[in-house]
Design an enzyme around this catalytic site. Structure first.
Site, PDB file in Angstrom:
ATOM      1  N   ASN A  69      25.171 -42.424   4.329  1.00  0.00           N
ATOM      2  CA  ASN A  69      23.999 -41.565   4.225  1.00  0.00           C
ATOM      3  C   ASN A  69      24.418 -40.113   4.225  1.00  0.00           C
ATOM      4  O   ASN A  69      25.481 -39.754   4.741  1.00  0.00           O
ATOM      5  CB  ASN A  69      22.987 -41.839   5.347  1.00  0.00           C
ATOM      6  N   CYS A 130      27.683 -34.438  13.287  1.00  0.00           N
ATOM      7  CA  CYS A 130      27.023 -34.802  12.035  1.00  0.00           C
ATOM      8  C   CYS A 130      27.915 -34.413  10.860  1.00  0.00           C
ATOM      9  O   CYS A 130      28.249 -33.247  10.698  1.00  0.00           O
ATOM     10  CB  CYS A 130      25.666 -34.108  11.901  1.00  0.00           C
TER      11      CYS A 130
END
Lengths: 304, 261
Positions: A69, A130
Site C-alpha cells: 500500500n 511510515c
C-alpha cells in the site's frame, strides 16, 4: 477460565488483541461486524497535525500472500479527529489509541500535546515508521539518533502511555528499540510495513503511483516474528507484535517470540470479524495447553 | 435527487444455487441464503472471498447484478479477468461463498422521469438491478450497452423485461457500430433527464462530458482497485472536488459534478 488480560506497562488490556492503524479506520467501519468493546483495543488511522490528502491512486497492489500500500497517511488532521471523530467513538469501552505521525518534530509534539487532553485516549502510538510519506515518517525511525530525538521531545509533553511503532526497514531494529526505550517510551510496536515494489509487466509501469510502498500480510510474518524476538531480548519495555497475523496461531507465535499483545492488520480486509475469532482462538489454545494467564506465554519459547 | 439509505453490512456464507457460464469470458453466480437477503440498492457491491485461495489474497469486489427477493437469490455477473475471477468461475453448485455485503452507496432516486443507463463491458452488470429497481418506481428506462462484439451483449431478454434495450458493438455485429457515445439515442438529449453509467473510465469520462454539455444529471459508478471494501484502508480513492474519497464506501457512485477526472 483463562485470564486473557494484560497489564501492558500500565495500559490495561482485557485481551492481547488490538487492531493495527490504517487497517481499521476509526473502528466504526467495523461496528456492523464485531462488538468493538470486546477488543483489547483499537488503533485509529495514522493522524497528522495538519490534514493530508495522501498519495495518488493507485495506492494498492495485491502480492503473493500480502499487499503493498501507498496510502500516504490520508487523514483530516488532529483537530478534526478531536472535534468530529473522537466524540463519535469515545464511548467505546475499550482502549482507543491514536497513531500519530508527522513530517517534523514540532508536528509530533503539537499533536501529542493535543491528544494528551483526550480523556478516552489512554495512549498514542508514535508512528516513526511510515514508508509512504516523502518527509518525516520512516526517516525518524531509521536511525537511533532521530528516533531517540522525536521520542524525547514527545515524551516531554505526553503524559500517558507512549507506544512507539518501529520500522523493519533498518539494519538493527533492536538498537532502535533500545534508543526509544532510553528516552522514555512505554512500549514498542513492530513491525510497520516492509518497503516493497511491484511492476506490471504488460505496461512496464510500477503498480503503485509512488513506485514503492509498504508490504503487509502473511508474507511479512516471519520477518516480523524474528524482529519481535530480537527486540524482546533487547529491551525491558513490553512489545506489541504485528505483521501478517491472520489467526490465533499466528498471534500465539508472536506472543511466544516475546510480544505481550498483538495487532491485527491486513487480515481485517480478508475477514472483518477476524479479531473475534483470534480472541476466541487464543482462549481455546490456552485452555488446551493449560495456560491460566496469557501473560505467562510472552517470550515462553521452548529453546532447542 | 435523493440518495438511497445505506443499510447494515453483513458477512454471510451464501450457497451457490447456480453457476451459469454465459460464454468464455462471463458467468453468473446465483447465490442464496437461509435467512432473507438484506436490502440491496442499485450499484451496491459485495466483497467476495475466493475459495481455494492459492495465489489470491484479497477479496474480489463484485457488483450486484440482480436481486430476486421472491426466491431469495442474489446474482453476480462476473467477467473472468484474472486468477480470482477464474477460480470463482469454477465454483460448484451447492458450495458456499463468503460475501461481505451490501457495500457502498447507490445510484440516487432520480428526480425526473426519463432515465438512461449506460454500461460498457462488465459495467453492464449493475444495470439490470438498477433497471429493475427504478422501473418499480415508475421511471421510464432505456439501457444502452456497449461491447466489443455481439457475444458480449449479454442477457438481452433480461434487460428488456425492465427497460428499452439499446446496443452498440465495436465490430458492428449488434446494434450501432462504434462506442456507446456514437449511439443515436444521444443525439436527442431532450429525451434524457438522468444518466447513470458504469464501465471503463474513458467511456464514463465521455458520458460525463456529454451530460455536462447537455445539462443532464449524471452519476457514474467507479471500479477502482480495492482492499477492504468498507472505507477503512483508503486504498481505492477517487479525486473529487471535496478531496480524495473512497470508491468503496463514499462511492462507488459519484455525481459527475464531484469528480476530478
Amino acid at each position: 477460565m483463562v485470564d486473557l488480560s494484560i497489564n501492558f506497562n500500565g495500559l490495561m488490556l482485557r485481551n492481547p488483541v488490538l487492531t493495527a492503524s490504517g487497517t481499521f479506520g476509526y473502528g466504526e467501519e467495523f461496528a456492523d461486524f464485531i462488538d468493538l468493546n470486546l477488543l483489547g483495543g483499537f488503533i485509529v488511522k495514522g493522524t497528522t497535525l495538519l490534514p493530508r490528502e495522501g498519495n495518488n491512486y493507485p495506492r494498492m497492489a495485491e502480492t503473493p500472500m500480502g499487499m503493498l500500500n501507498a496510502v500516504g497517511l490520508q487523514n483530516k488532521g488532529v483537530e478534526y479527529f478531536c472535534s468530529v471523530i473522537y466524540p463519535r467513538i469515545k464511548h467505546f469501552n475499550t482502549n482507543i489509541l491514536v497513531n500519530l505521525s508527522g513530517s517534523q518534530i514540532s508536528d509530533y509534539v503539537q499533536g501529542a500535546e493535543i491528544l494528551n487532553e483526550l480523556e478516552a485516549i489512554p495512549a498514542i502510538e508514535l508512528n516513526i515508521s511510515c514508508p509512504n510519506v516523502k518527509e518525516g515518517g520512516m526517516a525518524f525511525g531509521t536511525s537511533c539518533a532521530s528516533a531517540a530525538h522525536v521520542v524525547k521531545e514527545v515524551r516531554s509533553v505526553y503524559r500517558k502511555h507512549l507506544m512507539v511503532k518501529l520500522s523493519p526497514n533498518v539494519t538493527d531494529i533492536a538498537e532502535i528499540a533500545k534508543s526509544v526505550e532510553a528516552e522514555g517510551a512505554d512500549s514498542v510496536s513492530l513491525i510497520n510495513t516492509l518497503l516493497g515494489m511491484a511492476v506490471d509487466v504488460n505496461t512496464r509501469k510500477p503498480k503503485l503511483s509512488t513506485i514503492t510502498g509498504g508490504l503487509s500480510g502473511p508474507a511479512v510474518k516471519p520477518v516480523a516474528v524474528r524482529m519481535v524476538w530480537q527486540v524482546y531480548k533487547a529491551v525491558k519495555i513490553p512489545v506489541c507484535g504485528l505483521g501478517g497475523i491472520m489467526n490465533a496461531s499466528d498471534a500465539i507465535e508472536f506472543i511466544l517470540a516475546g510480544a505481550s499483545c498483538i495487532q491485527v492488520g491486513t487480515a481485517n480486509f480478508i475477514d472483518p470479524a477476524v479479531t473475534m475469532k483470534i480472541i476466541d482462538g487464543i482462549s481455546e489454545y490456552c485452555y488446551k495447553n493449560n495456560v491460566n494467564k496469557i501473560s505467562e506465554l510472552t517470550g515462553a519459547l521452548a529453546m532447542n | 435527487m435523493r440518495k438511497l439509505e445505506s443499510m447494515r453490512k453483513y458477512i454471510h456464507d451464501l450457497i451457490v444455487y447456480k453457476n451459469i457460464a454465459l460464454n468464455d469470458e462471463y458467468f453468473i453466480l446465483e447465490l442464496t441464503h437461509p435467512e432473507p437477503l438484506p436490502d440491496i440498492f442499485p450499484a451496491q457491491f459485495a466483497e467476495v472471498s475466493v475459495p481455494d485461495k492459492h495465489g489470491v489474497f484479497l477479496r474480489r469486489p463484485i457488483s450486484i447484478h440482480d436481486v430476486d427477493y421472491d426466491s431469495n437469490i442474489v446474482k453476480l455477473l462476473i467477467q473472468i479477468v484474472g486468477d480470482g475471477t477464474k477460480k470463482l468461475s469454477q465454483i460448484s453448485t451447492g458450495s458456499t461463498l463468503n460475501l461481505v455485503y451490501p457495500l457502498g452507496n447507490s445510484f440516487s432516486m432520480p428526480s425526473k422521469p426519463n432515465l438512461l443507463l449506460v454500461g460498457g463491458g462488465c459495467g453492464m452488470a449493475p444495470l439490470l438491478y438498477t433497471a429493475r429497481y427504478f422501473t418499480s418506481f415508475g421511471f421510464s428506462i432505456k439501457v444502452l450497452i456497449g461491447a466489443r462484439t455481439k457475444e458480449n451483449i449479454l442477457l438481452r431478454d433480461e434487460y428488456r423485461k425492465h427497460a428499452e434495450l439499446l446496443t452498440c458493438t465495436e465490430d458492428g455485429t449488434h446494434g450501432t457500430k462504434g462506442y456507446v457515445t456514437d449511439h443515436p439515442v444521444l443525439s436527442e438529449p431532450e429525451g434524457i433527464d438522468v444518466i447513470y453509467a458504469c464501465g471503463p473510465t474513458p467511456m464514463m469520462k465521455a458520458i460525463a462530458k456529454y451530460a455536462e454539455k447537455n445539462n443532464i444529471e449524471c452519476e457514474v459508478s467507479l471500479e477502482n482497485v480495492m482492499a477492504c471494501g468498507i472505507g477503512a484502508c483508503l486504498c481505492c480513492v477517487q479525486k473529487t472536488i471535496h478531496g480524495n474519497k473512497t470508491v468503496c464506501n463514499d462511492g462507488p457512485v459519484f455525481n459527475i459534478k464531484e469528480i476530478v477526472w
